[in-house]
Design a protein around this motif. Structure first.
Motif, PDB file in Angstrom:
ATOM      1  N   ASP A 106     -46.544 103.982  44.021  1.00 21.82           N
ATOM      2  CA  ASP A 106     -46.332 104.044  42.295  1.00 21.82           C
ATOM      3  C   ASP A 106     -44.988 103.622  42.170  1.00 21.82           C
ATOM      4  O   ASP A 106     -44.777 103.396  40.897  1.00 21.82           O
ATOM      5  N   ARG A 107     -43.982 103.764  43.112  1.00 25.12           N
ATOM      6  CA  ARG A 107     -42.455 103.361  42.666  1.00 25.12           C
ATOM      7  C   ARG A 107     -42.075 102.236  43.161  1.00 25.12           C
ATOM      8  O   ARG A 107     -41.171 101.521  42.696  1.00 25.12           O
ATOM      9  N   ILE A 108     -42.700 101.856  44.440  1.00 25.05           N
ATOM     10  CA  ILE A 108     -42.092 100.549  44.908  1.00 25.05           C
ATOM     11  C   ILE A 108     -43.196  99.321  44.854  1.00 25.05           C
ATOM     12  O   ILE A 108     -44.396  99.397  45.220  1.00 25.05           O
ATOM     13  N   GLU A 109     -42.837  98.266  44.393  1.00 22.85           N
ATOM     14  CA  GLU A 109     -43.761  96.968  44.210  1.00 22.85           C
ATOM     15  C   GLU A 109     -42.959  95.977  45.053  1.00 22.85           C
ATOM     16  O   GLU A 109     -41.909  95.613  45.146  1.00 22.85           O
ATOM     17  N   MET A 110     -44.111  95.390  45.825  1.00 19.42           N
ATOM     18  CA  MET A 110     -43.654  94.267  46.649  1.00 19.42           C
ATOM     19  C   MET A 110     -44.071  92.705  45.902  1.00 19.42           C
ATOM     20  O   MET A 110     -45.054  92.688  45.583  1.00 19.42           O
ATOM     21  N   VAL A 111     -42.942  91.802  45.747  1.00 19.89           N
ATOM     22  CA  VAL A 111     -43.410  90.788  45.068  1.00 19.89           C
ATOM     23  C   VAL A 111     -42.753  89.424  45.815  1.00 19.89           C
ATOM     24  O   VAL A 111     -41.567  89.586  46.342  1.00 19.89           O
ATOM     25  N   VAL A 112     -43.479  88.332  45.927  1.00 20.96           N
ATOM     26  CA  VAL A 112     -43.252  87.359  46.538  1.00 20.96           C
ATOM     27  C   VAL A 112     -42.449  86.442  45.371  1.00 20.96           C
ATOM     28  O   VAL A 112     -42.847  86.329  44.397  1.00 20.96           O
ATOM     29  N   GLY A 113     -41.112  86.060  46.115  1.00 19.79           N
ATOM     30  CA  GLY A 113     -40.376  85.501  44.906  1.00 19.79           C
ATOM     31  C   GLY A 113     -39.145  84.488  45.783  1.00 19.79           C
ATOM     32  O   GLY A 113     -38.910  85.234  46.961  1.00 19.79           O
ATOM     33  N   ASP A 114     -38.473  83.976  45.160  1.00 23.47           N
ATOM     34  CA  ASP A 114     -37.203  83.064  45.645  1.00 23.47           C
ATOM     35  C   ASP A 114     -35.953  83.680  45.098  1.00 23.47           C
ATOM     36  O   ASP A 114     -35.893  83.685  43.965  1.00 23.47           O
ATOM     37  N   SER A 115     -35.140  84.011  46.068  1.00 22.43           N
ATOM     38  CA  SER A 115     -34.000  84.492  45.480  1.00 22.43           C
ATOM     39  C   SER A 115     -33.216  83.714  44.656  1.00 22.43           C
ATOM     40  O   SER A 115     -32.023  84.228  43.808  1.00 22.43           O
ATOM     41  N   GLU A 116     -33.169  82.450  44.889  1.00 18.23           N
ATOM     42  CA  GLU A 116     -32.309  81.483  44.190  1.00 18.23           C
ATOM     43  C   GLU A 116     -32.971  81.019  42.872  1.00 18.23           C
ATOM     44  O   GLU A 116     -32.607  80.332  42.048  1.00 18.23           O
ATOM     45  N   ASN A 117     -34.395  81.854  42.509  1.00 15.68           N
ATOM     46  CA  ASN A 117     -34.703  81.634  41.046  1.00 15.68           C
ATOM     47  C   ASN A 117     -35.783  82.736  41.036  1.00 15.68           C
ATOM     48  O   ASN A 117     -37.017  82.622  40.860  1.00 15.68           O
ATOM     49  N   LEU A 118     -34.869  83.837  40.562  1.00 16.53           N
ATOM     50  CA  LEU A 118     -35.562  85.093  40.342  1.00 16.53           C
ATOM     51  C   LEU A 118     -36.431  85.095  39.000  1.00 16.53           C
ATOM     52  O   LEU A 118     -35.962  84.855  37.990  1.00 16.53           O
TER      53      LEU A 118
END
Length: 242
Positions: A106-118
């Motif tokens: 409920d508190r932590i969400e995991m997201v696929v993403g690029d650190s250079e294009n947040l």
């Protein structure tokens, strides 16, 4: 800055190589990490959490979250929302299981993403952390400018990253360990021979101390301070935004 990539013979860019590498080693990563760092990385993460907790953040972004260790530790703060972002789906899947086991979904969400294009609006986060991830950025300055963009004014940005001890005998011991012993442990326990060589090679050439402080300042960060950990084998960097 010297560019080190996981797979020297591959034609694809560093970002794609890093993604493939972490997808490959995701299942064994946590266990090997504990062995390679003698478990001291747990204490370093605790120090990061303490620094973040002092600012009473409400929403936190953990970039290059991997299997979510730091994101899970950050739940010790009173933050309502923690987002763990990583380029490797494999690492995130391991992290999601850990989050469910601890009942923190409920508190932590995991997201696929690029650190250079947040994929976030500017001025979104009270605190942003990167634990052992900035040296995997393909373009360090682009990644830092993106972090600066999504951090709220007055927010805290904390990096935990490997560094190279400068004092004798720690310098010599570190070189022996990272050049010979660490890749050997990786070879013995990992199906990806290149991964642990890359992790030690990238650590040895990555800017640290005052050099990284200056890169942070050039990226717009203020109040930049570095705190060496355990004889300088890792460093915590704290900074903020006007």
């Amino acid at each position: 800055m010297t560019k080190v990539k996981p797979y020297k013979d591959s034609e694809v860019g560093k970002k794609e190589q890093v993604t493939k590498m972490f997808d490959t080693i995701s299942k064994e990563y946590d266990g090997l990490n504990r062995v390679i760092s003698f478990g001291i990385d747990i204490k370093w993460r605790k120090n990061v959490v303490n620094l973040v907790a002092q600012t009473n953040p409400n929403i936190i972004l953990d970039i290059a979250t991997g299997t979510g260790d730091l994101a899970i530790n950050l739940a010790e703060t009173k933050a309502e929302k923690i987002i763990g972002l990583d380029i490797s789906q494999g690492m995130l899947e391991v992290g999601k299981k850990k989050i469910l086991n601890k009942n923190l979904q409920d508190r932590i969400e995991m997201v696929v993403g690029d650190s250079e294009n947040l994929p976030f609006e500017e001025n979104t986060f009270d605190a942003i952390t990167v634990g052992f991830g900035v040296r995997n950025f393909e373009n360090l300055e682009k990644g830092l400018s993106e972090i600066h963009r999504v951090l709220k004014p007055g927010g805290i940005f904390v990096i935990l990253e490997t560094s190279v001890p400068t004092k004798t005998p720690f310098k010599q011991g570190y070189n022996l360990y990272t050049k010979n012993i660490m890749p050997l442990i990786g070879r013995l326990f990992s199906k990806d021979q290149s991964a642990y060589k890359y992790l030690s090679d990238s650590a040895s050439v990555f800017p640290f101390g005052e050099v990284l402080n200056n890169i942070l300042r050039e990226s717009g960060f203020i109040n930049v301070v570095n705190k060496p950990q355990t004889f300088g084998v890792a460093t915590i960097y704290t900074s903020s935004k006007k």
